[in-house]
Motif scaffolding. Structure first.
Motif, short mmCIF file in Angstrom:
data_model
loop_
_atom_site.label_atom_id
_atom_site.label_comp_id
_atom_site.label_asym_id
_atom_site.label_seq_id
_atom_site.Cartn_x
_atom_site.Cartn_y
_atom_site.Cartn_z
N THR A 43 0.84 -1.20 0.00
CA THR A 43 0.00 0.00 0.00
C THR A 43 0.87 1.24 0.00
O THR A 43 0.57 2.24 -0.66
CB THR A 43 -0.92 0.02 1.25
OG1 THR A 43 -1.72 -1.16 1.24
CG2 THR A 43 -1.82 1.24 1.26
N TRP A 44 1.95 1.17 0.73
CA TRP A 44 2.90 2.29 0.79
C TRP A 44 3.50 2.56 -0.60
O TRP A 44 3.61 3.71 -1.02
CB TRP A 44 3.99 1.98 1.79
CG TRP A 44 5.11 2.96 1.85
CD1 TRP A 44 6.42 2.73 1.59
CD2 TRP A 44 5.02 4.34 2.19
NE1 TRP A 44 7.15 3.86 1.75
CE2 TRP A 44 6.31 4.88 2.12
CE3 TRP A 44 3.96 5.18 2.55
CZ2 TRP A 44 6.59 6.21 2.39
CZ3 TRP A 44 4.24 6.50 2.82
CH2 TRP A 44 5.53 7.01 2.75
N LYS A 45 3.86 1.50 -1.32
CA LYS A 45 4.40 1.65 -2.67
C LYS A 45 3.35 2.28 -3.59
O LYS A 45 3.67 3.11 -4.44
CB LYS A 45 4.83 0.30 -3.22
CG LYS A 45 6.08 -0.28 -2.55
CD LYS A 45 6.44 -1.63 -3.13
CE LYS A 45 7.68 -2.21 -2.44
NZ LYS A 45 8.04 -3.54 -2.97
N TYR A 46 2.12 1.86 -3.39
CA TYR A 46 1.02 2.43 -4.19
C TYR A 46 0.86 3.92 -3.89
O TYR A 46 0.73 4.74 -4.80
CB TYR A 46 -0.27 1.69 -3.86
CG TYR A 46 -1.52 2.32 -4.45
CD1 TYR A 46 -1.82 2.21 -5.79
CD2 TYR A 46 -2.41 3.02 -3.63
CE1 TYR A 46 -2.95 2.79 -6.33
CE2 TYR A 46 -3.55 3.60 -4.15
CZ TYR A 46 -3.81 3.48 -5.50
OH TYR A 46 -4.93 4.06 -6.02
N THR A 47 0.91 4.26 -2.60
CA THR A 47 0.80 5.67 -2.20
C THR A 47 1.95 6.48 -2.80
O THR A 47 1.75 7.60 -3.26
CB THR A 47 0.82 5.79 -0.67
OG1 THR A 47 -0.23 5.01 -0.13
CG2 THR A 47 0.64 7.23 -0.24
N GLN A 48 3.15 5.91 -2.78
CA GLN A 48 4.31 6.57 -3.35
C GLN A 48 4.11 6.80 -4.85
O GLN A 48 4.44 7.87 -5.37
CB GLN A 48 5.55 5.72 -3.13
CG GLN A 48 6.08 5.75 -1.71
CD GLN A 48 6.79 7.04 -1.42
OE1 GLN A 48 6.16 8.04 -1.11
NE2 GLN A 48 8.09 7.04 -1.53
N ALA A 49 3.57 5.80 -5.54
CA ALA A 49 3.35 5.92 -6.98
C ALA A 49 2.35 7.02 -7.29
O ALA A 49 2.54 7.80 -8.23
CB ALA A 49 2.87 4.58 -7.55
N LEU A 140 -7.97 3.65 3.09
CA LEU A 140 -6.90 2.67 3.27
C LEU A 140 -6.19 2.88 4.60
O LEU A 140 -5.88 1.94 5.32
CB LEU A 140 -5.90 2.75 2.11
CG LEU A 140 -6.41 2.30 0.74
CD1 LEU A 140 -5.35 2.58 -0.33
CD2 LEU A 140 -6.78 0.83 0.74
N VAL A 141 -5.93 4.14 4.92
CA VAL A 141 -5.27 4.47 6.18
C VAL A 141 -6.15 4.08 7.36
O VAL A 141 -5.69 3.48 8.34
CB VAL A 141 -4.93 5.97 6.26
CG1 VAL A 141 -4.46 6.34 7.66
CG2 VAL A 141 -3.85 6.32 5.26
N LYS A 172 3.82 6.62 8.41
CA LYS A 172 4.29 7.24 7.17
C LYS A 172 3.16 7.41 6.16
O LYS A 172 3.05 8.44 5.49
CB LYS A 172 5.41 6.40 6.57
CG LYS A 172 6.72 6.46 7.35
CD LYS A 172 7.77 5.54 6.73
CE LYS A 172 9.07 5.58 7.53
NZ LYS A 172 10.09 4.67 6.98
N ILE A 173 2.33 6.38 6.07
CA ILE A 173 1.19 6.46 5.14
C ILE A 173 0.23 7.56 5.59
O ILE A 173 -0.31 8.31 4.77
CB ILE A 173 0.48 5.10 5.04
CG1 ILE A 173 1.41 4.05 4.44
CG2 ILE A 173 -0.79 5.21 4.20
CD1 ILE A 173 0.85 2.65 4.40
N VAL A 341 6.47 13.73 1.75
CA VAL A 341 6.03 12.34 1.74
C VAL A 341 7.25 11.48 2.06
O VAL A 341 8.23 11.52 1.31
CB VAL A 341 5.44 11.93 0.37
CG1 VAL A 341 5.21 10.42 0.32
CG2 VAL A 341 4.14 12.67 0.13
N PRO A 342 7.24 10.74 3.16
CA PRO A 342 8.41 9.91 3.52
C PRO A 342 8.80 8.98 2.38
O PRO A 342 7.94 8.36 1.76
CB PRO A 342 7.91 9.13 4.75
CG PRO A 342 6.82 9.97 5.32
CD PRO A 342 6.14 10.62 4.13
#
Length: 344
Positions: A43-49, A140-141, A172-173, A341-342
């Protein structure tokens, strides 16, 4: 088809057997938390994208990978029918978290793609797109926090000592969504004025004096409203960059209406007057044209040539300043997200 069925049954049997092997609550907690953690990381990778892409379609591969991760984790944890010695509360909360994640990514994501493709057609469309996108991230969070709370409750119930670092990813999210919310609020203020300015430019191109006046009035209104709104907005974590960029953009739009638009209107009105005079001259025979009419027309030609030169210089200067303002806001907004964004 039979082989596929056999493999699924075999995997489920294996997962079910694993449920019987938990010697203590720590093993059970660790097993489920590992799967939950994998989903949180995906989910974190998705948020980063999402944070680093302006195209929802470009992050589709990341979304699909996340869905696959959810399905695998869901199968593993779903096979633990009895949970830990009949205690299924933590397991069920994690499964609920997975279900909500998958539903959002499957159903809501289609909305995002469709909404993004028409977002720039109006302020309302842009606002709806951004709010929907941010709402999905917030869901999601929220569900991740519920699963984390269930994790902590299970640990407390069985006297398991936790490492506080385990919740860093969730934090982080959450921070990422706070950054998106702040960015979105200021972007909408900027976009509202920017979109009106685009309509103003179209009216100028069409030489529509009525539309020029209407959009000028609206642009001044939105610029003033925006400047009032940002007075109540505090810098984010002592970073006022995007706040200042928004202020500069709104001040530019006011300046454009107050200084540039009058030049445009005067030029168009005089040009219209010149065209009428030209038509009048051309409609008459040579003998019917008076000396005063000829002198007046020749004087207007000189004035038009002078005005065209002035108009082009003013227009070019305005376009350059506008491009600088817009590019600056875009770059500042991107840097703001990158800075807050971390990264890992």
């Amino acid at each position: 088809m039979k082989l596929t069925t056999f493999l699924v049954v075999a995997l489920l049997t294996q997962f079910s057997a694993m449920a019987q092997e938990f010697k203590n609550p720590v093993e059970y907690l660790s097993f489920i938390n590992k799967e939950q953690d994998n989903i949180s990381k995906s989910t974190w990778k998705y948020t980063q994208a999402v944070a680093h892409s302006k195209s929802a379609r470009k992050v589709d591969a990341t979304r699909k990978q996340l869905i696959k991760s959810i399905e695998v984790a869901n199968a593993k944890i779903g096979a633990l029918k009895e949970g830990y010695k009949g205690d299924v509360e933590y397991k069920n909360q994690v499964l609920e978290y997975f279900d909500v994640c998958k539903k959002n990514l499957n159903e809501e994501y289609d909305k995002i793609i469709n909404m993004q493709e028409v977002a720039e057609q109006s302020y309302d469309a842009m606002e709806a797109y951004l709010m929907t996108r941010d709402l999905i991230n917030q869901k999601l969070v929220s569900e991740n926090e519920k699963a984390n709370n269930a994790f902590k409750s299970f640990a407390l119930k069985y006297n398991i000592t936790l490492n506080e670092g385990d919740s860093d990813l969730g934090k982080k999210i959450k921070i990422s969504n706070e950054v998106f919310d702040y960015h979105t609020a200021l972007y909408l203020i900027f976009f509202k004025a920017n979109f009106t300015d685009i309509n103003l430019s179209k009216a100028i191109e069409k030489k529509d004096l009525s539309a020029i006046q209407q959009n000028s009035n609206t642009l001044i209104q939105y610029a003033d409203e925006g400047l009032e709104k940002i007075k109540t907005v505090a810098p984010y974590d002592k970073d006022a960059s995007i706040l200042n960029a928004t202020k500069k953009a709104l001040e530019y739009y006011k300046k454009e209406v107050q200084q540039y638009v009058p030049t445009v209107v005067n030029f168009l009105m005089f040009n219209d007057k010149f065209e009428n005079a030209k038509k009048t001259i051309e409609s008459k025979s040579q003998k019917d044209i008076t000396k005063d009419e000829i002198d007046n027309y020749n004087g207007m030609i000189k004035q038009v040539i002078k005005d065209i030169d002035t108009f082009n210089k003013v227009s070019n200067a305005n376009v350059q300043e506008k491009n600088t303002i817009i590019n600056s806001w875009d770059a500042t907004g991107e840097n703001f997200i990158n800075n807050h964004v971390p990264m890992n």
